[in-house]
Write a protein that holds these residues in place. Structure first.
Motif, PDB file in Angstrom:
ATOM      1  N   ILE A 154       0.864  -1.176   0.000  1.00 57.70           N
ATOM      2  CA  ILE A 154       0.000   0.000   0.000  1.00 57.70           C
ATOM      3  C   ILE A 154       0.897   1.220   0.000  1.00 57.70           C
ATOM      4  O   ILE A 154       1.733   1.394   0.884  1.00 57.70           O
ATOM      5  CB  ILE A 154      -0.918   0.013   1.235  1.00 57.70           C
ATOM      6  N   SER A 155       0.745   2.052  -1.006  1.00 55.72           N
ATOM      7  CA  SER A 155       1.630   3.201  -1.168  1.00 55.72           C
ATOM      8  C   SER A 155       1.251   4.332  -0.225  1.00 55.72           C
ATOM      9  O   SER A 155       0.185   4.327   0.391  1.00 55.72           O
ATOM     10  CB  SER A 155       1.571   3.704  -2.614  1.00 55.72           C
ATOM     11  N   SER A 156       2.139   5.330  -0.147  1.00 60.41           N
ATOM     12  CA  SER A 156       1.887   6.490   0.714  1.00 60.41           C
ATOM     13  C   SER A 156       0.700   7.306   0.229  1.00 60.41           C
ATOM     14  O   SER A 156       0.167   8.134   0.968  1.00 60.41           O
ATOM     15  CB  SER A 156       3.137   7.375   0.779  1.00 60.41           C
ATOM     16  N   ALA A 157       0.271   7.067  -1.023  1.00 62.12           N
ATOM     17  CA  ALA A 157      -0.922   7.734  -1.544  1.00 62.12           C
ATOM     18  C   ALA A 157      -2.191   6.947  -1.242  1.00 62.12           C
ATOM     19  O   ALA A 157      -3.287   7.376  -1.587  1.00 62.12           O
ATOM     20  CB  ALA A 157      -0.793   7.954  -3.053  1.00 62.12           C
ATOM     21  N   GLY A 158      -2.025   5.774  -0.615  1.00 61.30           N
ATOM     22  CA  GLY A 158      -3.196   5.030  -0.157  1.00 61.30           C
ATOM     23  C   GLY A 158      -3.780   4.037  -1.127  1.00 61.30           C
ATOM     24  O   GLY A 158      -4.958   3.693  -1.015  1.00 61.30           O
ATOM     25  N   MET A 159      -2.983   3.538  -2.089  1.00 63.25           N
ATOM     26  CA  MET A 159      -3.468   2.565  -3.048  1.00 63.25           C
ATOM     27  C   MET A 159      -2.552   1.339  -3.061  1.00 63.25           C
ATOM     28  O   MET A 159      -1.364   1.433  -2.761  1.00 63.25           O
ATOM     29  CB  MET A 159      -3.519   3.156  -4.462  1.00 63.25           C
ATOM     30  N   VAL A 160      -3.118   0.178  -3.413  1.00 63.81           N
ATOM     31  CA  VAL A 160      -2.319  -1.032  -3.555  1.00 63.81           C
ATOM     32  C   VAL A 160      -1.589  -0.972  -4.893  1.00 63.81           C
ATOM     33  O   VAL A 160      -2.203  -0.745  -5.941  1.00 63.81           O
ATOM     34  CB  VAL A 160      -3.211  -2.288  -3.502  1.00 63.81           C
ATOM     35  N   VAL A 161      -0.272  -1.157  -4.852  1.00 62.21           N
ATOM     36  CA  VAL A 161       0.544  -1.083  -6.066  1.00 62.21           C
ATOM     37  C   VAL A 161       1.522  -2.246  -6.115  1.00 62.21           C
ATOM     38  O   VAL A 161       1.852  -2.838  -5.087  1.00 62.21           O
ATOM     39  CB  VAL A 161       1.333   0.250  -6.146  1.00 62.21           C
ATOM     40  N   ILE A 162       1.985  -2.570  -7.301  1.00 63.53           N
ATOM     41  CA  ILE A 162       3.020  -3.579  -7.480  1.00 63.53           C
ATOM     42  C   ILE A 162       4.372  -2.934  -7.201  1.00 63.53           C
ATOM     43  O   ILE A 162       4.642  -1.825  -7.660  1.00 63.53           O
ATOM     44  CB  ILE A 162       2.973  -4.156  -8.904  1.00 63.53           C
ATOM     45  N   LYS A 266       0.389  13.547  -2.737  1.00 62.72           N
ATOM     46  CA  LYS A 266       0.617  12.465  -3.702  1.00 62.72           C
ATOM     47  C   LYS A 266      -0.694  11.862  -4.166  1.00 62.72           C
ATOM     48  O   LYS A 266      -0.813  11.410  -5.304  1.00 62.72           O
ATOM     49  CB  LYS A 266       1.530  11.409  -3.086  1.00 62.72           C
ATOM     50  N   LEU A 267      -1.685  11.861  -3.287  1.00 64.25           N
ATOM     51  CA  LEU A 267      -2.997  11.378  -3.686  1.00 64.25           C
ATOM     52  C   LEU A 267      -3.601  12.286  -4.755  1.00 64.25           C
ATOM     53  O   LEU A 267      -4.218  11.809  -5.711  1.00 64.25           O
ATOM     54  CB  LEU A 267      -3.921  11.312  -2.470  1.00 64.25           C
ATOM     55  N   LEU A 268      -3.399  13.599  -4.628  1.00 64.05           N
ATOM     56  CA  LEU A 268      -3.895  14.533  -5.646  1.00 64.05           C
ATOM     57  C   LEU A 268      -3.195  14.303  -6.972  1.00 64.05           C
ATOM     58  O   LEU A 268      -3.815  14.393  -8.035  1.00 64.05           O
ATOM     59  CB  LEU A 268      -3.686  15.976  -5.168  1.00 64.05           C
ATOM     60  N   LEU A 269      -1.899  14.004  -6.919  1.00 64.64           N
ATOM     61  CA  LEU A 269      -1.166  13.695  -8.149  1.00 64.64           C
ATOM     62  C   LEU A 269      -1.703  12.427  -8.776  1.00 64.64           C
ATOM     63  O   LEU A 269      -1.900  12.348  -9.997  1.00 64.64           O
ATOM     64  CB  LEU A 269       0.327  13.547  -7.836  1.00 64.64           C
ATOM     65  N   LYS A 270      -1.959  11.439  -7.946  1.00 70.78           N
ATOM     66  CA  LYS A 270      -2.515  10.188  -8.456  1.00 70.78           C
ATOM     67  C   LYS A 270      -3.875  10.429  -9.106  1.00 70.78           C
ATOM     68  O   LYS A 270      -4.197   9.840 -10.138  1.00 70.78           O
ATOM     69  CB  LYS A 270      -2.633   9.170  -7.324  1.00 70.78           C
ATOM     70  N   ARG A 271      -4.674  11.302  -8.507  1.00 69.73           N
ATOM     71  CA  ARG A 271      -5.982  11.611  -9.080  1.00 69.73           C
ATOM     72  C   ARG A 271      -5.821  12.180 -10.487  1.00 69.73           C
ATOM     73  O   ARG A 271      -6.585  11.835 -11.395  1.00 69.73           O
ATOM     74  CB  ARG A 271      -6.729  12.609  -8.187  1.00 69.73           C
ATOM     75  N   SER A 272      -4.821  13.027 -10.679  1.00 69.87           N
ATOM     76  CA  SER A 272      -4.562  13.587 -12.010  1.00 69.87           C
ATOM     77  C   SER A 272      -4.174  12.492 -12.995  1.00 69.87           C
ATOM     78  O   SER A 272      -4.592  12.506 -14.156  1.00 69.87           O
ATOM     79  CB  SER A 272      -3.451  14.638 -11.937  1.00 69.87           C
ATOM     80  N   ASN A 298     -14.497   9.441  -8.237  1.00 66.60           N
ATOM     81  CA  ASN A 298     -15.503   9.825  -7.246  1.00 66.60           C
ATOM     82  C   ASN A 298     -15.166   9.271  -5.869  1.00 66.60           C
ATOM     83  O   ASN A 298     -15.410   9.926  -4.840  1.00 66.60           O
ATOM     84  CB  ASN A 298     -16.890   9.347  -7.687  1.00 66.60           C
ATOM     85  N   GLY A 299     -14.599   8.074  -5.847  1.00 67.51           N
ATOM     86  CA  GLY A 299     -14.176   7.499  -4.576  1.00 67.51           C
ATOM     87  C   GLY A 299     -13.058   8.298  -3.936  1.00 67.51           C
ATOM     88  O   GLY A 299     -13.041   8.501  -2.712  1.00 67.51           O
ATOM     89  N   ILE A 300     -12.113   8.774  -4.749  1.00 71.82           N
ATOM     90  CA  ILE A 300     -11.020   9.599  -4.230  1.00 71.82           C
ATOM     91  C   ILE A 300     -11.556  10.924  -3.702  1.00 71.82           C
ATOM     92  O   ILE A 300     -11.114  11.416  -2.656  1.00 71.82           O
ATOM     93  CB  ILE A 300      -9.950   9.822  -5.315  1.00 71.82           C
ATOM     94  N   ARG A 301     -12.514  11.496  -4.418  1.00 76.41           N
ATOM     95  CA  ARG A 301     -13.128  12.747  -3.929  1.00 76.41           C
ATOM     96  C   ARG A 301     -13.762  12.522  -2.556  1.00 76.41           C
ATOM     97  O   ARG A 301     -13.634  13.356  -1.659  1.00 76.41           O
ATOM     98  CB  ARG A 301     -14.172  13.239  -4.923  1.00 76.41           C
TER      99      ARG A 301
END
Length: 330
Positions: A154-162, A266-272, A298-301
């Motif tokens: 789970i990344s610092s932006a809050g998502m599961v990543v490889i 970083k979450l805002l960057l991911k949203r972009s 919408n979930g990120i919002r």
């Protein structure tokens, strides 16, 4: 080792008998079966009664809620050393229980584990289509430094990543945050006094939350070869359309922020970045991915709003119910 096998049951008339039959044929038969039974139009108690003559079965009735509620009832009533969870649409190979027991006995540092599932179930396979966009977001460090050695985290932006830097080692298991609830085992010490916050409707990422809690207690979360479970292919009762699945996926930052602070910039960057993938899907006329990415956004919002305003789980759950109703009416 005192072993409990747990089984949430709801509208599983066509598959429950197959699951119970596979449990009754286990080489290791010294376990208690804990069934959480949610009432529906299907009367499944006669099927359970038939197998109560062959196994030690306790039934707990679930009056409301979804998979998180079912798992909390299991955690509340689990008294043994090891909890092994599966689904009522799964067939366990005859050495599946034995495989989990052996792993935990031989590796005290493993707190939560996932055996093999057919069709394969891990971050690389389950995310192969609609979740494949995550491969581009692995430049963020994990929430817990322990997960830097994991195949996925789970990344610092809050998502599961490889994890692009993962180097496979010769071992009987692979550290991984992606646990399959259909073939999952947990040590008592890793989940003692822990209960899932009942937030989502589909239960998306509930396994990762259990795994994240285990890492907080310095236990490993792993996948190991063996203990094969065959998951019967059918339409999931807990899943909605692509759009709503995306909403719960986008809610991941809020869910994981309950454990560790999420890096919101970083979450805002991911949203972009997800906006880009949504546009790319539209151009390709890939409607499933377009719906999914729309839901993720919408979930990120909702995640950002909930974290900013410190919304409690009950408020987020209420919003999700409204969003799912809208999604089903589209």
């Amino acid at each position: 080792m005192d072993v409990t096998v747990s089984l949430p049951v709801y509208k599983d008339k066509d598959t429950l008998g197959l699951t119970l039959s596979s449990l009754a044929k286990q080489k290791c038969s010294d376990f208690k079966l804990l069934i959480v039974y949610k009432h529906s139009s299907e009367d499944l108690l006669p099927i359970i009664d038939e197998y109560s003559k062959k196994m030690d079965i306790d039934i707990i009735h679930q009056d409301y809620g979804y998979i998180e509620r079912a798992m909390n009832l299991i955690l509340l009533n689990f008294k043994g050393d090891l909890l092994i969870n599966t689904d009522a649409d799964a067939i366990l190979t005859d050495n599946a229980i034995e495989g989990h027991i052996n792993l935990h006995q031989q590796h005290p540092n493993v707190g939560i584990a996932s055996g093999d599932v057919y069709p394969p179930y891990n971050v690389k396979t389950k995310n192969k289509s609609i979740f494949s966009f995550m491969d581009g977001f692995v430049d963020y460090p994990p929430l817990n430094p322990l997960m830097i050695e994991y195949e996925d985290y789970i990344s610092s932006a809050g998502m599961v990543v490889i994890n692009p830097h993962y180097k496979k080692k010769e071992s009987v298991f692979t550290p991984s945050i992606s646990i399959a609830g259909v073939n999952m085992s947990l040590k008592k010490e890793a989940i003692k006094n822990y209960f899932l916050e009942e937030i989502t409707l589909n239960g998306l990422r509930y396994e990762e939350r259990l795994a994240l809690h285990a890492t907080q207690k310095n236990f490993l979360s792993v996948h190991f070869k063996g203990a094969l479970v065959k998951h019967i292919q059918r339409k999931s009762l807990s899943r909605g359309n692509y759009y709503y699945i995306g909403i719960e996926e986008g809610l991941s930052p809020y869910l994981f922020n309950r454990f560790y602070p999420i890096n919101r910039s970083k979450l805002l960057l991911k949203r972009s970045q997800i906006e880009y993938f949504k546009l790319k899907s539209a151009i390709k006329k890939d409607y499933n991915n377009f719906s999914f990415f729309s839901g993720v956004l919408n979930g990120i919002r909702l995640s950002i709003k909930a974290m900013k305003n410190n919304l409690p789980p009950i408020e987020v759950n209420k919003t999700l119910k409204e969003l799912k109703l809208e999604a089903n009416n589209k």
